[in-house]
Design a protein around this motif. Structure first.
Motif, PDB file in Angstrom:
ATOM      1  N   UNK A  58       0.838  -1.198   0.000  1.00 40.22           N
ATOM      2  CA  UNK A  58       0.000   0.000   0.000  1.00 40.22           C
ATOM      3  C   UNK A  58       0.876   1.252   0.000  1.00 40.22           C
ATOM      4  N   UNK A  59       1.944   1.225   0.806  1.00 38.65           N
ATOM      5  CA  UNK A  59       2.821   2.396   0.923  1.00 38.65           C
ATOM      6  C   UNK A  59       3.570   2.677  -0.374  1.00 38.65           C
ATOM      7  N   UNK A  77     -18.716   3.763 -16.209  1.00 38.52           N
ATOM      8  CA  UNK A  77     -19.775   3.061 -15.484  1.00 38.52           C
ATOM      9  C   UNK A  77     -19.274   1.673 -15.099  1.00 38.52           C
ATOM     10  N   UNK A  78     -18.392   1.650 -14.095  1.00 41.19           N
ATOM     11  CA  UNK A  78     -17.798   0.389 -13.664  1.00 41.19           C
ATOM     12  C   UNK A  78     -17.972   0.229 -12.162  1.00 41.19           C
ATOM     13  N   UNK A  79     -17.866  -1.010 -11.718  1.00 43.18           N
ATOM     14  CA  UNK A  79     -17.685  -1.315 -10.295  1.00 43.18           C
ATOM     15  C   UNK A  79     -16.177  -1.433 -10.083  1.00 43.18           C
ATOM     16  N   UNK A  80     -15.623  -0.578  -9.262  1.00 46.77           N
ATOM     17  CA  UNK A  80     -14.182  -0.589  -8.997  1.00 46.77           C
ATOM     18  C   UNK A  80     -13.946  -1.296  -7.671  1.00 46.77           C
ATOM     19  N   UNK A  81     -13.233  -2.410  -7.734  1.00 42.41           N
ATOM     20  CA  UNK A  81     -12.944  -3.204  -6.542  1.00 42.41           C
ATOM     21  C   UNK A  81     -11.483  -3.029  -6.148  1.00 42.41           C
ATOM     22  N   UNK A  82     -11.223  -2.973  -4.863  1.00 45.18           N
ATOM     23  CA  UNK A  82      -9.852  -2.871  -4.365  1.00 45.18           C
ATOM     24  C   UNK A  82      -9.798  -3.457  -2.969  1.00 45.18           C
ATOM     25  N   UNK A  83      -8.623  -3.921  -2.594  1.00 41.40           N
ATOM     26  CA  UNK A  83      -8.445  -4.356  -1.212  1.00 41.40           C
ATOM     27  C   UNK A  83      -8.705  -3.173  -0.288  1.00 41.40           C
ATOM     28  N   UNK A  84      -9.311  -3.436   0.856  1.00 39.98           N
ATOM     29  CA  UNK A  84      -9.803  -2.376   1.715  1.00 39.98           C
ATOM     30  C   UNK A  84      -8.754  -1.362   2.123  1.00 39.98           C
ATOM     31  N   UNK A  85      -7.500  -1.810   2.319  1.00 32.52           N
ATOM     32  CA  UNK A  85      -6.486  -0.862   2.784  1.00 32.52           C
ATOM     33  C   UNK A  85      -6.029   0.101   1.695  1.00 32.52           C
ATOM     34  N   UNK A  86      -6.470  -0.101   0.441  1.00 34.53           N
ATOM     35  CA  UNK A  86      -6.110   0.826  -0.637  1.00 34.53           C
ATOM     36  C   UNK A  86      -7.071   2.012  -0.727  1.00 34.53           C
ATOM     37  N   UNK A  89      -5.697   5.523   0.528  1.00 35.94           N
ATOM     38  CA  UNK A  89      -4.345   5.948   0.161  1.00 35.94           C
ATOM     39  C   UNK A  89      -4.445   7.163  -0.752  1.00 35.94           C
ATOM     40  N   UNK A  90      -3.820   8.287  -0.397  1.00 35.12           N
ATOM     41  CA  UNK A  90      -4.013   9.528  -1.166  1.00 35.12           C
ATOM     42  C   UNK A  90      -3.040   9.660  -2.334  1.00 35.12           C
ATOM     43  N   UNK A  91      -3.437  10.491  -3.278  1.00 37.09           N
ATOM     44  CA  UNK A  91      -2.552  10.924  -4.359  1.00 37.09           C
ATOM     45  C   UNK A  91      -2.477  12.449  -4.324  1.00 37.09           C
ATOM     46  N   UNK A  92      -1.430  12.997  -4.913  1.00 34.58           N
ATOM     47  CA  UNK A  92      -1.249  14.449  -4.947  1.00 34.58           C
ATOM     48  C   UNK A  92      -1.947  15.024  -6.177  1.00 34.58           C
ATOM     49  N   UNK A  93      -3.105  15.597  -5.944  1.00 37.74           N
ATOM     50  CA  UNK A  93      -3.892  16.242  -7.004  1.00 37.74           C
ATOM     51  C   UNK A  93      -4.416  17.562  -6.448  1.00 37.74           C
ATOM     52  N   UNK A  94      -4.908  18.452  -7.310  1.00 42.72           N
ATOM     53  CA  UNK A  94      -5.520  19.690  -6.794  1.00 42.72           C
ATOM     54  C   UNK A  94      -6.628  19.402  -5.791  1.00 42.72           C
ATOM     55  N   UNK A 138      -0.277  -5.428  -4.528  1.00 42.33           N
ATOM     56  CA  UNK A 138       0.263  -6.251  -3.455  1.00 42.33           C
ATOM     57  C   UNK A 138       1.618  -6.834  -3.783  1.00 42.33           C
ATOM     58  N   UNK A 139       2.221  -7.446  -2.778  1.00 39.96           N
ATOM     59  CA  UNK A 139       3.464  -8.196  -2.942  1.00 39.96           C
ATOM     60  C   UNK A 139       3.131  -9.635  -3.333  1.00 39.96           C
TER      61      UNK A 139
END
Length: 280
Positions: A58-59, A77-86, A89-94, A138-139
């Motif tokens: 995640x880091x 128009x999608x269902x976006x799935x991800x592991x809960x800990x993701x 997690x932030x990204x640098x955007x305005x 993931x690893x």
């Protein structure tokens, strides 16, 4: 390695001779969490330092991968799935833009946490009229079940956004860079259970540093710390296994076959580190 209670390993660790400074790098974010939760740093003998390493997937997941997942969730128009800990997690955007998958969900995107690839298969089959994107980061431990899923007959509406990483190349990069600022390594137990502890022998054979595989309980971690400090005192460097109840020579052959069959190895970007050769 003999199983002993944590108090016994701690006493044995304190009894070992040691140099004025001895630094142990722990690669795994799970190890770092266990060390912090158990307060192990405060129990270490004087001069013994525990250094957190590259961290968890995640880091190190690159911002561009997370940003792509956010845009997919918001603009299609999608269902976006991800592991809960993701999800957080932030990204640098305005500031005017969503900085995480959680923020995208708050804006109406259909973002859902999953616990395993089986959940992604189930959701895709339950909603055949929707496009489903599984953001799999993931690893090796996480990528093995993802690989097994990819080798199945996937539903036509399921796509994978992959951000998988291999752990040992990150350590190899640190060691090859020179100016190594640690004297020993504790290798991740769950990765070693999949890939085999032998992946970490290069630390000892090529770089002359003691290395021990550890689990995630205090007794296993303290046994690993004892192992590498003892090796240093004996003037040797080898690989030892302080997690024998889970980690076996050769790892998990079935999981390794799935990884080899499903994925190609490539150079990959690590957040905060940069591109690491053959790490993705």
């Amino acid at each position: 390695m003999t199983h002993r209670p944590a108090q016994d390993w701690l006493a044995r660790l304190h009894a070992l001779p040691r140099p004025p400074r001895f630094r142990i790098l722990n690669v795994c974010g799970g190890h770092e969490r266990s060390i912090s939760m158990a307060g192990l740093r405060s129990l270490m003998p004087e001069g013994l330092e525990l250094i957190p390493g590259p961290g968890c997937p995640v880091c190190v997941c690159p911002e561009e991968d997370i940003h792509q997942a956010i845009r997919l969730a918001l603009e299609h128009d999608v269902i976006l799935l991800a592991f809960g800990d993701m999800l957080r997690v932030p990204v640098n955007v305005p500031k005017s833009q969503p900085r995480s998958l959680e923020a995208a969900r708050a804006l109406g995107a259909d973002v859902r946490p999953v616990a395993s690839p089986r959940d992604a298969l189930r959701i895709a089959r339950e909603e055949p009229d929707r496009e489903v994107v599984f953001f799999a980061a993931g690893f090796e431990t996480t990528m093995a079940p993802v690989a097994a899923m990819l080798l199945e007959d996937l539903p036509d509406n399921l796509a994978i956004l992959l951000s998988g990483r291999r752990t040992w190349p990150a350590v190899a990069m640190l060691l090859d860079a020179g100016d190594v600022r640690f004297e020993a390594l504790v290798a991740p137990g769950h990765v070693s259970a999949v890939m085999g502890p032998e992946e970490w022998e290069f630390v000892a054979t090529q770089h002359g540093l003691p290395v021990a595989v550890a689990g995630f309980e205090a007794d296993s971690l303290l046994a690993a710390f004892h192992s590498v400090l003892r090796q240093h005192g004996e003037g040797v460097a080898r690989l030892e296994n302080a997690y024998p109840e889970v980690v076996r020579p050769g790892g998990n052959p079935g999981a390794r076959r799935c990884l080899d069959a499903a994925f190609d190895i490539a150079d990959a970007n690590w957040r905060g580190i940069g591109t690491i050769a053959k790490s993705g």
